[in-house]
Write a protein that holds these residues in place. Structure first.
Motif, PDB file in Angstrom:
ATOM      1  N   ASN A 139      -7.650  -7.877   1.928  1.00 49.80           N
ATOM      2  CA  ASN A 139      -8.476  -7.457   0.886  1.00 49.80           C
ATOM      3  C   ASN A 139      -8.965  -5.808   1.076  1.00 49.80           C
ATOM      4  N   ASP A 144      -6.230  -3.640   0.090  1.00 53.32           N
ATOM      5  CA  ASP A 144      -6.162  -3.469  -1.426  1.00 53.32           C
ATOM      6  C   ASP A 144      -7.240  -2.553  -1.881  1.00 53.32           C
ATOM      7  N   SER A 165      -6.609   1.374  -3.348  1.00 51.33           N
ATOM      8  CA  SER A 165      -6.866   1.662  -4.821  1.00 51.33           C
ATOM      9  C   SER A 165      -8.146   2.561  -4.849  1.00 51.33           C
TER      10      SER A 165
END
Lengths: 216, 225
Positions: A185, A188, A192
């Motif tokens: 996570n 990610d 981003s």
């Protein structure tokens, strides 16, 4: 006197990327000079005679080397976005993890991706042990720095981006969502993030570069 | 609440000594807990689960490990007798040298001590290269940090109390008057400094310890061949 900030780096180097991230987060204007590490410039050798490596930050003519040292320098010199927390104990914990990433994670990852195939299983097990500590440290936080990116997140760019590129280059799977849900996570979130994603070397350039580097 | 400060150390660990000296230089009182590294206490393992080593600093119940991280914490928490300069560039330079000591100087000198034959020779070349940088860095200065002892001097403290022990036990010369006059002068100034002197580990004990360590290592290597 106008401020002069120069960064000597290598486009594929995660250590160079750390410094760029820090400068961008602080909103510092700088000039970037890419080094060919097979043909080092006289400037590089003059500014970093002991290690002869990138990154080198040159601020008004004065060179600072070693990415961890540069990050601390950036945080102390330019106000605005804080790379380290205010609380003294939390600052020490952040420094501990930055050191852990460089002293333990980096060599462990190198052994997995650069090491010989016959030692790979053992190298993977050792890397798991190291990554488990980071997985635990994330707890329920979005980033290692809490709600926003901090020095530990920046230092963990080798896991945030380079690890995935190495997996793609070699076909070796290391950090799965199943084994490391929190780190997955975090990765990610890392890639981003608006500032980070604009400043990472393009994946389609990095993967072939790494493949070549690993002799594949 | 009364402040509670503990330092987990061994009598000889050069890394723990850095922390002890820093606190003593700043006049900060603390409790010392000596660890037997062949039988680590459950507290140590709880406070430093990742590395399981000394030093560990525990401030009001909160543990910290890694000596250079601890030194930065001490510096930020107790501002008297500063160990780092104010100027960011000079601070960066100090941090560079502290890391250079641990990353380059210490491993090469250790290898001169513990290895044999070609490995020892190669380590000596690396060590001499590193020591040359330190000698140059001392030019015009009494201590690495200037007129007074600072973080870099504490980080290099092991050079002052361990290198001649290694030299005697192994029968090598690492630091000599011809090549390292400034480093030898620094060593004397450092050893003579009042606070540093009070926590100086016993040379005789160090000789015994490292003699035993070298013998055990050499025997193990021979058995492995």
């Amino acid at each position: 006197m106008a401020e002069e900030v120069l960064l000597l780096g290598a486009w594929a180097s995660p250590f160079t990327s750390r410094v760029e991230l820090a400068l961008k987060l602080k909103g510092v204007q700088y000039k970037y000079s890419d080094e060919d590490l097979n043909n080092k410039s006289p400037s590089l050798l003059q500014y970093n005679p002991i290690y002869k490596k990138v990154p080198v930050l040159v601020h008004n003519g004065k060179p600072i080397v070693e990415s961890q040292v540069i990050l601390e320098y950036i945080d102390e010199t330019w106000q605005g976005y804080p790379l380290l927390p205010k609380d003294l104990y939390e600052r020490a914990i952040a420094r501990f993890w930055v050191k852990f990433i460089d002293d333990k994670c980096w060599p462990a990852l190198q052994k997995v991706f650069i090491g010989e195939e016959k030692g790979r299983e053992k190298a993977v097990e050792e890397a798991y042990e190291v990554l488990k500590f980071l997985e635990k440290e994330l707890k329920e936080k979005r980033f290692f720095g809490g709600e926003s990116i901090g020095m530990v997140d920046i230092a963990a760019n080798i896991i945030g981006y380079w690890l995935g590129a190495c997996e793609e280059a070699t076909g070796v799977e290391l950090l799965t969502r199943e084994k490391f849900p929190k780190l997955s996570n975090w990765i990610d979130e890392f890639v981003s993030n608006s500032v980070i994603k604009e400043n990472l070397p393009p994946r389609d350039k990095l993967v072939p570069f790494l493949r070549h580097r690993f002799g594949l | 609440m009364a402040e509670e400060l503990k330092v987990f150390r061994t009598w000889s660990s050069p890394f723990a000594l850095r922390v002890v000296w820093a606190l003593q230089l700043k006049g900060v009182p603390f409790e010392t807990i000596y660890e037997d590294l062949s039988n680590k206490s459950s507290l140590l393992l709880q406070y430093n689960p990742i590395y399981k080593k000394v030093p560990v600093l525990v401030h009001n119940g909160k543990p910290l490990a890694e000596s250079l991280v601890i030194l930065e914490y001490i510096e930020e928490t107790w501002k008297q007798t500063p160990l780092l300069p104010q100027d960011p560039f000079e601070r960066a330079t100090a941090r560079f040298w502290a890391r250079f000591g641990d990353d380059k100087v210490l491993p090469s000198i250790w290898n001169v001590f513990i290895k044999q034959g070609k490995e020892q020779e190669e380590a000596m070349v690396t060590a001499q290269g590193s020591l040359k940088y330190l000698e140059e860095e001392l030019r015009g200065k009494k201590f690495f940090s200037g007129e007074k002892i600072g973080l870099v001097d504490l980080a290099f403290g092991w050079i002052a109390n361990l290198v001649d022990v290694f030299e005697e036990v192994k029968g090598v010369t690492l630091i000599d008057h011809e090549n390292h006059p400034l480093l030898l002068a620094w060593k004397q100034n450092f050893m003579d400094a009042p606070i540093i002197k009070e926590s100086w580990p016993s040379r005789d004990k160090l000789i015994t310890k490292y003699h035993a360590m070298l013998e055990a290592y050499t025997a193990k290597e021979a058995a492995a061949k």
